[in-house]
Design an enzyme around this catalytic site. Structure first.
Site, short mmCIF file in Angstrom:
data_model
loop_
_atom_site.label_atom_id
_atom_site.label_comp_id
_atom_site.label_asym_id
_atom_site.label_seq_id
_atom_site.Cartn_x
_atom_site.Cartn_y
_atom_site.Cartn_z
N GLU A 290 0.98 -1.18 -0.03
CA GLU A 290 0.24 0.47 0.20
C GLU A 290 0.83 1.21 0.10
OE1 GLU A 290 -3.86 -1.74 2.76
OE2 GLU A 290 -1.82 -0.32 4.00
N ARG A 293 3.39 7.92 -0.02
CA ARG A 293 4.33 8.58 -0.19
C ARG A 293 4.73 8.46 -1.17
NH1 ARG A 293 6.47 11.11 4.46
NH2 ARG A 293 5.32 9.33 6.00
N TYR A 334 6.33 17.57 12.81
CA TYR A 334 7.11 16.24 12.35
C TYR A 334 8.58 16.56 12.93
CZ TYR A 334 3.25 14.06 11.08
OH TYR A 334 2.25 13.42 10.10
N CYS A 361 -0.85 32.72 13.02
CA CYS A 361 -1.00 33.65 13.64
C CYS A 361 -0.15 32.18 14.81
CB CYS A 361 -2.12 33.94 13.92
SG CYS A 361 -2.42 35.37 13.46
N1 LLP Z 1 -1.21 1.65 4.84
C1 LLP Z 1 -1.51 2.34 5.53
C2 LLP Z 1 -2.52 1.13 6.58
C3 LLP Z 1 -0.93 3.26 6.26
O1 LLP Z 1 -1.60 3.30 7.65
C4 LLP Z 1 -0.39 3.80 5.93
C5 LLP Z 1 0.12 4.73 5.85
C6 LLP Z 1 0.19 3.35 4.31
C7 LLP Z 1 -0.29 2.62 3.81
C8 LLP Z 1 0.68 4.62 3.38
O2 LLP Z 1 1.74 4.71 4.16
P1 LLP Z 1 3.06 5.88 3.28
O3 LLP Z 1 3.47 4.68 1.71
O4 LLP Z 1 2.90 6.48 2.52
O5 LLP Z 1 4.38 6.06 3.81
N2 LLP Z 1 1.33 11.95 7.82
C9 LLP Z 1 2.30 11.35 8.39
C10 LLP Z 1 2.04 9.58 7.50
C11 LLP Z 1 1.32 9.03 8.16
C12 LLP Z 1 1.12 8.09 7.72
C13 LLP Z 1 0.17 6.71 8.50
N3 LLP Z 1 -0.14 5.61 7.63
C14 LLP Z 1 3.66 12.11 7.18
O6 LLP Z 1 3.13 13.55 7.39
O7 LLP Z 1 4.56 11.93 7.56
#
Ligand code: LLP
Length: 431
Positions: A290, A293, A334, A361
């Protein structure tokens, strides 16, 4: 340059896939979110090809739409043959409105309401990824009412700590997601699922975290999950056909991050999976991944205009821009690293070190610290790279600031995918 689609033209302007950023800023205004559609399509193709080549038959990627959810993107996902992961009725609705068939969608989330469950079933969701017994019971009840058997994966926590930022690491035993293998709760959840007549248990899911560069945490998770599958099979005679390894592959945000080869990572994971399955005498499961990013992050660039330059002698310099945590909260949340470029003055000497501040602000509203720029002037154009993931999707209207537009850069030109929010939009829900 960090990415291949970036260049500098004779005027000293940054170009993104051949488009002059100053022209785009003039045409669409700032703040402006650009998305290079070719980069997104190529990354989808890379995942699909690599998973077909290196993983058991039927393995495929699902785009994790929490990274960025907008209609145009679901059209691209449909055209590229990507499955999707959705986590809310809002994401499902957006996908539906884009003509994306929800039978290819996996519905995640640790806190689904009866309304969410009914909406997903109304629209023919392919799979639920169930997180708890409460949810399984509710899904079973709704499926029974409809006279269907609902395909389900169970979210399990393998207890892997991938060493990313704590807030984006999700596979640890004590996190809010899933059922832990180590505590015996995963096994209990499986047995409970098998006892529910309207639940069609298709497989297990885990997600260890985000922004992971190395293949080894994924391999560790795969070993743990496969050994667990073999153990459940030996003791209960049940082995589902699917293993979903979640998302999490990283993207370089700055030169310090190094690079990542998605195909090589997938090949390493695939090799490991076939070895482990052979050792355990397990039929290799269909593998799902999945990526969120790594599908959209490096396709994104945000353009801002500089509004204010402030020098505090002996302390620091600020360049404030006409956006900030409302369109990109990741530094505030972060301390996320970003590459910031002087888009309208790429050839000038970068001898002014400053903090890029947002317009809210709130003193924590920063985009990045210690950025070297040519001493900026009001009106200069600034580009922040790698903003495709978790920027627009995490944007807010704090301080009643409208969200920026999203422009897709394609071979046929720049196309407005999401228009800029208007002041009237801000008042839309006020009665
Ligand atoms: N699958 C599940 C069950 C997840 O919880 C997530 C991300 C993904 C796939 C996708 O992960 P990726 O390939 O995007 O790393 N807001 C945070 C990232 C939170 C990710 C949460 N879950 C940030 O801005 O870095």
């Amino acid at each position: 340059m960090l990415y291949k689609n970036l260049a500098v033209n004779e005027a000293g302007h940054l170009t993104v896939s051949g488009f002059d950023t100053t022209d785009l800023a003039a045409q669409f205004g700032t703040p402006l979110m650009l998305l290079d559609e070719t980069v997104i399509r190529n990354r989808c193709r890379e995942y699909i090809r690599a998973m077909e080549a290196h993983l058991p038959a039927g393995s495929r990627p699902l785009y994790a739409s929490k990274a960025l959810s907008l209609k145009r993107l679901y059209e691209v996902m449909k055209e590229e043959g990507m499955g999707i992961d959705v986590v809310s009725v809002g994401e499902m609705f957006t996908a539906l409105k884009a003509g994306y068939p929800l039978e290819n969608a996996f519905f995640h989330g640790n806190s689904k309401t009866d309304g969410d469950i009914a909406f997903a079933m109304d629209h023919g969701i392919g799979h639920f990824v169930c997180d708890s017994l409460d949810e399984l019971t509710a899904v079973n009840a709704e499926a029974t009412r409809r006279g269907i058997r609902q395909k389900v994966l169970l979210r399990l926590t393998p207890g892997i700590d991938p060493h990313t930022h704590e807030k984006i690491s999700t596979g640890r035993i004590d996190c809010k997601f899933g059922a832990a293998i180590e505590t015996g709760q995963a096994e209990a959840l499986i047995l409970q699922a098998l006892a529910l007549p309207a639940i069609d248990l298709q497989g297990y899911h885990c997600h260890i975290g985000s922004q992971i560069f190395d293949h080894s945490p994924f391999c560790d998770a795969a070993i743990l999950m496969l050994e667990f599958m073999a153990d459940i099979k030996a003791r209960h005679g049940f082995c589902p056909p699917v293993l979903n390894l979640g998302g999490g592959m990283g993207v370089p945000y700055t030169g310090a991050d190094g690079s990542i080869d998605y195909t090589a990572n997938i090949a390493s994971i695939g090799k490991l999976i076939s070895e482990v399955c052979a050792r355990l005498e397990l039929e290799p499961p269909v593998i799902l991944m999945e990526p969120g990013r790594s599908i959209v992050a490096d396709a994104g660039t945000t353009l801002y205009h500089v509004t204010t330059i402030k020098q505090i002698p002996g302390f620091k310099n600020y360049a404030a821009v006409n956006g900030g945590m409302t369109d990109n909260p990741r530094f505030a949340l972060y301390q996320a690293a970003y590459t910031v470029l002087p888009a309208s003055r790429m050839l000038d000497e970068r001898d002014f070190v400053c903090t890029i501040a947002g317009a809210c602000c709130e003193s924590g509203d920063l985009i990045q610290e210690d950025v070297a720029l040519p001493r900026p002037n009001r009106g200069d154009l600034i580009a922040v790279l790698t903003t495709g993931a978790y920027n627009y999707s995490m944007a807010s209207n704090y301080n009643r600031i409208p969200r920026p537009p999203v422009v897709m850069l394609t071979e046929t030109g720049p196309h407005l995918a999401v228009r800029r929010e208007t002041l009237e939009d801000l008042l839309h829900n006020d009665l």
